[in-house]
Design a protein around this motif. Structure first.
Motif, PDB file in Angstrom:
ATOM      1  N   PRO A  52      74.710 -18.335  15.248  1.00 53.93           N
ATOM      2  CA  PRO A  52      74.696 -16.870  15.206  1.00 53.93           C
ATOM      3  C   PRO A  52      74.823 -16.242  16.585  1.00 53.93           C
ATOM      4  CG  PRO A  52      72.478 -17.716  14.962  1.00 53.93           C
ATOM      5  CD  PRO A  52      73.390 -18.919  14.913  1.00 53.93           C
ATOM      6  N   ALA A  53      75.203 -14.984  16.583  1.00 52.89           N
ATOM      7  CA  ALA A  53      75.317 -14.243  17.838  1.00 52.89           C
ATOM      8  C   ALA A  53      73.971 -14.176  18.560  1.00 52.89           C
ATOM      9  CB  ALA A  53      75.853 -12.836  17.563  1.00 52.89           C
ATOM     10  N   SER A  54      72.877 -14.215  17.809  1.00 55.42           N
ATOM     11  CA  SER A  54      71.551 -14.159  18.439  1.00 55.42           C
ATOM     12  C   SER A  54      71.327 -15.355  19.355  1.00 55.42           C
ATOM     13  CB  SER A  54      70.457 -14.095  17.364  1.00 55.42           C
ATOM     14  OG  SER A  54      70.537 -15.228  16.497  1.00 55.42           O
ATOM     15  N   LEU A  55      71.872 -16.514  18.996  1.00 57.12           N
ATOM     16  CA  LEU A  55      71.723 -17.678  19.860  1.00 57.12           C
ATOM     17  C   LEU A  55      72.540 -17.500  21.146  1.00 57.12           C
ATOM     18  CD1 LEU A  55      71.331 -21.332  19.054  1.00 57.12           C
ATOM     19  CD2 LEU A  55      73.260 -20.738  20.517  1.00 57.12           C
ATOM     20  N   VAL A  56      73.714 -16.917  21.028  1.00 52.81           N
ATOM     21  CA  VAL A  56      74.520 -16.648  22.221  1.00 52.81           C
ATOM     22  C   VAL A  56      73.789 -15.675  23.134  1.00 52.81           C
ATOM     23  CG1 VAL A  56      76.733 -15.822  23.088  1.00 52.81           C
ATOM     24  CG2 VAL A  56      76.639 -17.055  20.922  1.00 52.81           C
ATOM     25  N   ARG A  57      73.155 -14.683  22.539  1.00 56.80           N
ATOM     26  CA  ARG A  57      72.392 -13.718  23.353  1.00 56.80           C
ATOM     27  C   ARG A  57      71.239 -14.410  24.079  1.00 56.80           C
ATOM     28  NH1 ARG A  57      72.480  -8.342  23.702  1.00 56.80           N
ATOM     29  NH2 ARG A  57      73.868  -8.108  21.899  1.00 56.80           N
ATOM     30  N   ALA A  58      70.585 -15.337  23.399  1.00 52.31           N
ATOM     31  CA  ALA A  58      69.496 -16.087  24.033  1.00 52.31           C
ATOM     32  C   ALA A  58      70.024 -16.947  25.175  1.00 52.31           C
ATOM     33  CB  ALA A  58      68.782 -16.953  22.995  1.00 52.31           C
ATOM     34  N   LEU A  59      71.193 -17.560  24.990  1.00 48.80           N
ATOM     35  CA  LEU A  59      71.801 -18.343  26.057  1.00 48.80           C
ATOM     36  C   LEU A  59      72.135 -17.467  27.255  1.00 48.80           C
ATOM     37  CD1 LEU A  59      74.171 -20.664  23.991  1.00 48.80           C
ATOM     38  CD2 LEU A  59      72.237 -21.403  25.404  1.00 48.80           C
ATOM     39  N   ALA A  60      72.629 -16.270  26.997  1.00 51.64           N
ATOM     40  CA  ALA A  60      72.940 -15.353  28.098  1.00 51.64           C
ATOM     41  C   ALA A  60      71.678 -14.998  28.878  1.00 51.64           C
ATOM     42  CB  ALA A  60      73.605 -14.096  27.556  1.00 51.64           C
ATOM     43  N   ALA A  61      70.566 -14.847  28.175  1.00 48.98           N
ATOM     44  CA  ALA A  61      69.294 -14.556  28.846  1.00 48.98           C
ATOM     45  C   ALA A  61      68.839 -15.720  29.709  1.00 48.98           C
ATOM     46  CB  ALA A  61      68.220 -14.216  27.811  1.00 48.98           C
ATOM     47  N   LEU A  62      69.318 -16.925  29.381  1.00 44.13           N
ATOM     48  CA  LEU A  62      68.977 -18.116  30.165  1.00 44.13           C
ATOM     49  C   LEU A  62      69.990 -18.386  31.267  1.00 44.13           C
ATOM     50  CD1 LEU A  62      67.909 -20.391  27.177  1.00 44.13           C
ATOM     51  CD2 LEU A  62      66.406 -19.643  29.033  1.00 44.13           C
ATOM     52  N   GLY A  63      70.922 -17.467  31.460  1.00 48.89           N
ATOM     53  CA  GLY A  63      71.862 -17.591  32.568  1.00 48.89           C
ATOM     54  C   GLY A  63      73.226 -18.127  32.212  1.00 48.89           C
ATOM     55  N   VAL A  64      73.492 -18.419  30.940  1.00 48.98           N
ATOM     56  CA  VAL A  64      74.820 -18.884  30.529  1.00 48.98           C
ATOM     57  C   VAL A  64      75.796 -17.718  30.595  1.00 48.98           C
ATOM     58  CG1 VAL A  64      76.188 -19.727  28.579  1.00 48.98           C
ATOM     59  CG2 VAL A  64      73.977 -20.775  29.110  1.00 48.98           C
ATOM     60  N   THR A  65      76.927 -17.944  31.212  1.00 46.19           N
ATOM     61  CA  THR A  65      77.926 -16.877  31.365  1.00 46.19           C
ATOM     62  C   THR A  65      79.227 -17.163  30.623  1.00 46.19           C
ATOM     63  OG1 THR A  65      78.749 -17.896  33.410  1.00 46.19           O
ATOM     64  CG2 THR A  65      77.043 -16.195  33.625  1.00 46.19           C
ATOM     65  N   ASP A  66      79.445 -18.436  30.245  1.00 43.55           N
ATOM     66  CA  ASP A  66      80.697 -18.829  29.604  1.00 43.55           C
ATOM     67  C   ASP A  66      80.413 -19.397  28.221  1.00 43.55           C
ATOM     68  OD1 ASP A  66      83.196 -19.098  31.838  1.00 43.55           O
ATOM     69  OD2 ASP A  66      81.157 -18.973  32.647  1.00 43.55           O
ATOM     70  N   VAL A  67      81.126 -18.878  27.225  1.00 48.40           N
ATOM     71  CA  VAL A  67      80.900 -19.266  25.837  1.00 48.40           C
ATOM     72  C   VAL A  67      82.224 -19.700  25.226  1.00 48.40           C
ATOM     73  CG1 VAL A  67      80.113 -18.484  23.569  1.00 48.40           C
ATOM     74  CG2 VAL A  67      78.985 -17.634  25.640  1.00 48.40           C
ATOM     75  N   GLY A  68      82.197 -20.807  24.480  1.00 50.37           N
ATOM     76  CA  GLY A  68      83.398 -21.316  23.831  1.00 50.37           C
ATOM     77  C   GLY A  68      83.305 -21.213  22.319  1.00 50.37           C
TER      78      GLY A  68
END
Length: 241
Positions: A52-68
């Motif tokens: 889900p998009a919520s997991l991507v948002r959590a990754l962004a909060a952890l500093g992830v900037t690139d998503v595939g």
């Protein structure tokens, strides 16, 4: 980039997400040291297919900037929902020519340029005479299995020439998946040789997208600059919707 110690400001949808991401970053750092390469020369791409998009948002909060993402409809919806975040979206799945223009509207990078019809689909049109330029990787078939996607090794230069002539794709380098049943490092060594050939025609196309959850160390040893990591970060993939 890989190194980032920011913590999320809100609870993660998955309590193990932060620990898994930290473990992957540690593996990358260890492999970089063994290869005598700077860890900040590598881009970690979190592959979030079916999550889900919520997991991507959590990754962004952890500093992830690139998503595939692998699937156009899913990627398009997530990019729209998360437009408030400063993310770089990589389309890494096999791309249908008829979907190329739609993908270009949200994807910053297309890693699956594997045939002339896909490259040509990024050309300007009457309705879109000045299209957005995207970064692109030529996907190389290291397995000889056309079902896995990728341009045959012997045809790479011809496709590179087509990408360079398109004017709507900024060629970054090459991408590949290690074939099943082959020692990954041997496969990535072949990809590195292909990369060197590509750079004769396109000196700026120095990037190599290779390495996933199980073979990232081998990819780093052979010069990978972009690592596409899924389950080692996200956990088991949900069932397809």
């Amino acid at each position: 980039m890989v190194a980032d110690t920011r913590r999320p400001s809100a609870s993660s949808p998955d309590d193990g997400l932060e620990a898994r991401l930290a473990s992957v970053r540690e593996r990358i750092a260890d492999a970089a040291r063994l290869a005598d390469r700077p860890v900040d020369s590598m881009t970690l791409i979190a592959v979030t297919k079916y999550h889900p998009a919520s997991l991507v948002r959590a990754l962004a909060a952890l500093g992830v900037t690139d998503v595939g993402e692998n699937r156009h409809q899913e990627a398009q919806a997530k990019a729209a929902e998360l437009a408030d975040l400063s993310l770089t979206w990589h389309f890494i799945g096999q791309l249908q020519s008829k979907k190329a223009r739609q993908v270009r509207r949200y994807a910053d990078v297309v890693q699956s340029l594997d045939r002339a019809s896909v490259v040509d689909a990024f050309a300007p049109t009457e309705t879109e005479p000045d299209p957005r330029v995207v970064d692109g990787f030529v996907q190389v078939d290291l397995s000889g299995d056309p079902g896995r996607g990728g341009v045959p090794v012997d045809d790479v230069e011809a496709l590179v020439d087509r990408v360079l002539a398109a004017g709507t794709i900024r060629l970054r380098g090459v991408m590949a998946v290690a074939p099943l049943g082959e020692e990954p490092r041997r496969a990535f060594a072949r990809l590195r040789e292909v990369s060197e050939r590509v750079q004769r025609a396109a000196p700026a196309a120095t990037d190599i997208s290779a390495g996933m959850s199980g073979d990232l160390a081998e990819a780093i040893a052979e010069g990978a600059t972009h690592l596409r990591i899924g389950t080692a970060i996200t956990g088991n993939r949900p069932a397809a919707p």
